[in-house]
Design a protein around this motif. Sequence first.
Motif, PDB file in Angstrom:
ATOM      1  N   LYS A 102       0.826  -1.203   0.000  1.00 55.79           N
ATOM      2  CA  LYS A 102       0.000   0.000   0.000  1.00 55.79           C
ATOM      3  C   LYS A 102       0.864   1.258   0.000  1.00 55.79           C
ATOM      4  O   LYS A 102       0.610   2.213  -0.750  1.00 55.79           O
ATOM      5  CB  LYS A 102      -0.930  -0.009   1.215  1.00 55.79           C
ATOM      6  CG  LYS A 102      -1.881   1.176   1.285  1.00 55.79           C
ATOM      7  CD  LYS A 102      -2.812   1.049   2.472  1.00 55.79           C
ATOM      8  CE  LYS A 102      -3.766   2.245   2.533  1.00 55.79           C
ATOM      9  NZ  LYS A 102      -4.693   2.123   3.694  1.00 55.79           N
ATOM     10  N   LYS A 103       1.902   1.273   0.849  1.00 53.01           N
ATOM     11  CA  LYS A 103       2.777   2.443   0.947  1.00 53.01           C
ATOM     12  C   LYS A 103       3.558   2.674  -0.358  1.00 53.01           C
ATOM     13  O   LYS A 103       3.724   3.825  -0.798  1.00 53.01           O
ATOM     14  CB  LYS A 103       3.752   2.261   2.110  1.00 53.01           C
ATOM     15  CG  LYS A 103       3.110   2.250   3.475  1.00 53.01           C
ATOM     16  CD  LYS A 103       2.650   3.628   3.904  1.00 53.01           C
ATOM     17  CE  LYS A 103       2.158   3.628   5.339  1.00 53.01           C
ATOM     18  NZ  LYS A 103       1.695   4.980   5.749  1.00 53.01           N
ATOM     19  N   GLN A 127       1.379   4.264  -2.799  1.00 51.21           N
ATOM     20  CA  GLN A 127       1.223   5.690  -2.476  1.00 51.21           C
ATOM     21  C   GLN A 127       2.424   6.482  -2.994  1.00 51.21           C
ATOM     22  O   GLN A 127       2.264   7.580  -3.548  1.00 51.21           O
ATOM     23  CB  GLN A 127       1.084   5.867  -0.962  1.00 51.21           C
ATOM     24  CG  GLN A 127      -0.253   5.390  -0.409  1.00 51.21           C
ATOM     25  CD  GLN A 127      -0.311   5.494   1.112  1.00 51.21           C
ATOM     26  OE1 GLN A 127       0.699   5.787   1.781  1.00 51.21           O
ATOM     27  NE2 GLN A 127      -1.488   5.243   1.661  1.00 51.21           N
ATOM     28  N   TYR A 151       2.476   9.382  -5.866  1.00 52.98           N
ATOM     29  CA  TYR A 151       3.082  10.692  -5.568  1.00 52.98           C
ATOM     30  C   TYR A 151       4.088  11.072  -6.664  1.00 52.98           C
ATOM     31  O   TYR A 151       4.091  12.212  -7.164  1.00 52.98           O
ATOM     32  CB  TYR A 151       3.775  10.642  -4.205  1.00 52.98           C
ATOM     33  CG  TYR A 151       4.569  11.888  -3.886  1.00 52.98           C
ATOM     34  CD1 TYR A 151       3.945  13.017  -3.348  1.00 52.98           C
ATOM     35  CD2 TYR A 151       5.943  11.945  -4.134  1.00 52.98           C
ATOM     36  CE1 TYR A 151       4.683  14.162  -3.071  1.00 52.98           C
ATOM     37  CE2 TYR A 151       6.681  13.081  -3.861  1.00 52.98           C
ATOM     38  CZ  TYR A 151       6.038  14.195  -3.336  1.00 52.98           C
ATOM     39  OH  TYR A 151       6.761  15.330  -3.072  1.00 52.98           O
TER      40      TYR A 151
END
Length: 357
Positions: free
Chosen positions: A306-307, A310, A314
């Motif tokens: 998930k990170k 992200q 970004y």
Amino acid sequence: MVQVDFCGRKVPIYNERTGTVIVEAEIFVAILPASGYIYCTAVPSQKAEDWQLCHIRMFEFFGGAPLKLVTDNLKSAVISHNSTGIQINPSYSERADHYDIIIAPSRPHKPKDKSMAELAVRIVQMDILAKLRNHRLFSLDELNHTLSQELCKLNTKTTKRYPESRYVCFSKTDEQFLNPLPAKAYEICQWFYNLKVTEFYMITLEHASYFVPYQFMGQRVNVKLTDNKLTDNKVLVYLHRELIAEHQHITTGSSILHEHMPRNHQLQDEMQSDKLLAWAQNIGKQTVHMVQKIMQNKSGYANNLKKLNQLKRYLLEHKVPNMQIEQGFDYAQRLNICAVDRIISVFKIKFTKRQSI
């Protein structure tokens, strides 16, 4: 104007070794009524792809395309012709657009609407096919070569009653009214009709699945499968003659484009590890190394995935160049930074510094 039809009589093609009939060749016949100029060719069937091939050969033989084409009501040309209207086969309609001609189907059970085509069929059967009744032919190419030779004799023949041949009449009349052929040859294709888009916004063609934009769930679509020997075949999906999806042809499996998904499915798709690794491979070696290293941590797999997604969003949103992404992951590797939150902070700090310069 040109009138077209198939002969009622078929020509058998034999297996040279066993002597058995391998195909009953269909004979396509066309005539330009003003000059009586005739064309004929042999194909394996009356299917849409063979019907298309007949017309391509015909236009090349004439050296141009007529303004109007009168045809019989076979399914390869006309899907329905009744009191409510005429529905032209999409493949036939597409080819008419390509050559810029008008299709005028004859009325059902009204042979006089294409009387010259009926006459041309009788002429071909009596003057050409009758000569072949005692001949054994072993390929379509051999048959077409024979038809070509006999057709030349027929079109250049003169009589006392008709001192000018069909070819001479063609040169004086029909030839000057033909439209030039398009620069790009028509692409022969197969069509599949009335396929339903499932609730998973996909259609099944042969043994493969192809996805379409999710807005068309439940709709009935027509699908075109191109047959190009120079490039990869394509699957084109049409709704009301408008292209809504395009895929490379596959024999098995499924083909889906990210933009076909609803937003919630896109987000779910982006979270998959294979998509993340594919993105990393497009960036460079350092990015692949760090992503794989982080993903090897099984205990924090879901959170790290998930990170990392992200971080990917970004970097894409801020249009960070691939070189700087590589430098950022190289920096994190040299400092042995494996926590994704810290790596995100590294990129944010570097990006902020770059903007301030």
